[in-house]
Design an enzyme around this catalytic site. Structure first.
Site, PDB file in Angstrom:
ATOM      1  N   ASN A  42     -36.969  -3.276  36.917  1.00  0.00           N
ATOM      2  CA  ASN A  42     -36.064  -4.423  37.021  1.00  0.00           C
ATOM      3  C   ASN A  42     -34.617  -4.074  36.709  1.00  0.00           C
ATOM      4  OD1 ASN A  42     -37.743  -4.502  34.393  1.00  0.00           O
ATOM      5  ND2 ASN A  42     -35.865  -5.558  33.788  1.00  0.00           N
TER       6      ASN A  42
ATOM      7  N   ARG B 145     -42.165  -6.601  33.439  1.00  0.00           N
ATOM      8  CA  ARG B 145     -42.976  -7.500  32.605  1.00  0.00           C
ATOM      9  C   ARG B 145     -42.456  -8.922  32.551  1.00  0.00           C
ATOM     10  NH1 ARG B 145     -41.526  -4.793  26.677  1.00  0.00           N
ATOM     11  NH2 ARG B 145     -39.315  -4.480  27.096  1.00  0.00           N
TER      12      ARG B 145
ATOM     13  N   GLY C 265     -31.665  -0.603  35.332  1.00  0.00           N
ATOM     14  CA  GLY C 265     -31.435   0.792  34.966  1.00  0.00           C
ATOM     15  C   GLY C 265     -31.890   1.782  36.025  1.00  0.00           C
TER      16      GLY C 265
ATOM     17  N   TYR D  94     -38.593   8.373  19.452  1.00  0.00           N
ATOM     18  CA  TYR D  94     -38.311   8.537  20.881  1.00  0.00           C
ATOM     19  C   TYR D  94     -38.471   9.981  21.365  1.00  0.00           C
ATOM     20  CZ  TYR D  94     -35.849   8.290  25.379  1.00  0.00           C
ATOM     21  OH  TYR D  94     -35.526   8.385  26.709  1.00  0.00           O
TER      22      TYR D  94
ATOM     23  N   LYS E 137     -41.438  11.772  24.126  1.00  0.00           N
ATOM     24  CA  LYS E 137     -41.243  12.441  25.418  1.00  0.00           C
ATOM     25  C   LYS E 137     -41.885  13.840  25.417  1.00  0.00           C
ATOM     26  CE  LYS E 137     -38.958   9.094  27.499  1.00  0.00           C
ATOM     27  NZ  LYS E 137     -39.537   8.343  28.626  1.00  0.00           N
TER      28      LYS E 137
ATOM     29  N   THR F 262     -27.155   3.125  30.638  1.00  0.00           N
ATOM     30  CA  THR F 262     -28.098   2.003  30.807  1.00  0.00           C
ATOM     31  C   THR F 262     -28.219   1.262  29.476  1.00  0.00           C
ATOM     32  OG1 THR F 262     -30.060   3.231  30.126  1.00  0.00           O
ATOM     33  CG2 THR F 262     -29.482   3.340  32.475  1.00  0.00           C
ATOM     34  N   ASP F 263     -28.988   0.181  29.506  1.00  0.00           N
ATOM     35  CA  ASP F 263     -29.292  -0.586  28.286  1.00  0.00           C
ATOM     36  C   ASP F 263     -29.898   0.299  27.199  1.00  0.00           C
ATOM     37  OD1 ASP F 263     -28.463  -3.177  28.491  1.00  0.00           O
ATOM     38  OD2 ASP F 263     -30.316  -3.908  29.414  1.00  0.00           O
TER      39      ASP F 263
ATOM     40  N   ASP G  33     -46.888  -5.173  32.266  1.00  0.00           N
ATOM     41  CA  ASP G  33     -46.540  -4.724  30.916  1.00  0.00           C
ATOM     42  C   ASP G  33     -47.406  -3.504  30.645  1.00  0.00           C
ATOM     43  OD1 ASP G  33     -46.405  -4.200  28.172  1.00  0.00           O
ATOM     44  OD2 ASP G  33     -46.177  -6.311  27.658  1.00  0.00           O
ATOM     45  N   VAL G  34     -46.784  -2.356  30.496  1.00  0.00           N
ATOM     46  CA  VAL G  34     -47.551  -1.099  30.412  1.00  0.00           C
ATOM     47  C   VAL G  34     -48.377  -1.003  29.130  1.00  0.00           C
ATOM     48  CG1 VAL G  34     -45.870   0.099  31.875  1.00  0.00           C
ATOM     49  CG2 VAL G  34     -45.702   0.299  29.373  1.00  0.00           C
TER      50      VAL G  34
END
Ligand SMILES: NC(=O)c1ccc[n+]([C@@H]2O[C@H](COP(=O)([O-])OP(=O)(O)OC[C@H]3O[C@@H](n4cnc5c(N)ncnc54)[C@H](OP(=O)(O)O)[C@@H]3O)[C@@H](O)[C@H]2O)c1
Length: 242
Positions: free
Chosen positions: A13, A36, A15, A165, A169, A200-201, A61-62
């Site tokens: 939706n 989502r 980015g 974070y 990854k 991005t956000d 929603d993952v």
């Protein structure tokens, strides 16, 4: 079944995910916009359609088993197969993430979204990918997941200390390799992409690249020719060290 290639992009939706959807759409693909939130999803689908993309909304929603199963049902009904899955949705968990003071609830949520979410979605979509002649899976990783970069002389260029974070990854990279090994005898090519530091956000728009630039490697990996690489980690400049 349509000859048109079918993709699902999670977190499409906004980015980078939005631009991956736009880029695949510009190549003539039909693109499922996994998102989502209904309003954000509808807005993105409308924008993509205005730009000429054959986009369709996929509530997703993952972190939610039922949502992911319903998304697979929707794509099965809509298209009957999937040619590319781009696991793009992710969160950072926000703020300071010093290992000594991390909120364990945040750590769990980040892993649930960025790693378990990818496994959940991938496993739900594998039967649909199995019906494609050239199936591809792209996992949006990050250079901050590179243990080589985190530990090397360039460590100061791989982002702040972020114990939720960055390791999420690295975990995702390791998971991708396990899939590549399991799927080695199939037609599925699965790789990780790093988009670079994109405004991005996710980072309060501090990134220096545009979302379109950030989408390029994922689009390339989603459209790899047969015989292309699998189990790799790539950015625009080439291979990212693990
Ligand atoms: N930006 C960078 O510099 C950068 C660098 C390296 C890697 N990446 C990776 O690139 C990917 C895209 O990031 P971005 O920068 O475009 O971030 P973004 O603008 O924050 O977009 C993230 C997307 O993920 C979605 N999302 C989050 N949790 C979700 C969930 N549980 N279920 C479904 N969707 C969910 C968000 O949906 P909502 O709108 O509903 O929140 C949004 O659509 C991520 O994997 C990120 O780790 C980004």
């Amino acid at each position: 079944m349509s000859d048109k290639k079918i993709a699902l992009v999670t977190g499409a939706n906004k980015g980078i995910g939005y631009e991956i959807a736009a880029g695949l759409g510009a190549l003539g693909w039909s693109v499922g916009v996994g998102a989502r939130d209904q309003a954000r999803r509808d807005t993105a689908v409308a924008r993509l359609r205005d730009a000429g993309v054959d986009a369709f909304g996929v509530p997703l929603d993952v972190t939610d088993d039922r949502s992911v199963a319903a998304a697979a049902d929707l794509i099965a009904e809509h298209a009957g197969r999937l040619d590319a899955l781009v696991n793009n949705a992710a969160i950072t968990g926000g703020g300071q993430q010093q290992p000594s003071s991390v909120d364990l609830a945040v750590l769990r949520t980040v892993v649930e979204t960025n790693v378990i979410g990818v496994i959940r979605v991938t496993n739900a979509m594998l039967p649909l990918l199995g019906r494609s002649t050239s199936p591809r899976i792209v996992n949006m990783s990050s250079g901050v997941g590179s243990l080589t970069r985190q530990s090397g002389p360039d460590g100061d260029t791989t982002g702040p200390v972020a114990v939720a974070y960055a390791p999420s990854k690295s975990f995702l990279n390791a998971v991708t390799l396990q899939y590549a090994r399991e799927l080695a005898d199939t037609k599925i090519l699965i790789n990780c992409a790093c988009p670079g530091f994109v405004a991005t956000d996710l980072n309060g728009f501090r990134g220096v690249r545009t979302p379109q630039e950030g989408a390029a490697t994922a689009i390339r990996l989603a459209t790899l020719p047969d015989g292309g690489p699998t189990g790799g980690f790539f950015e625009d400049a080439g291979v990212v060290p693990w």
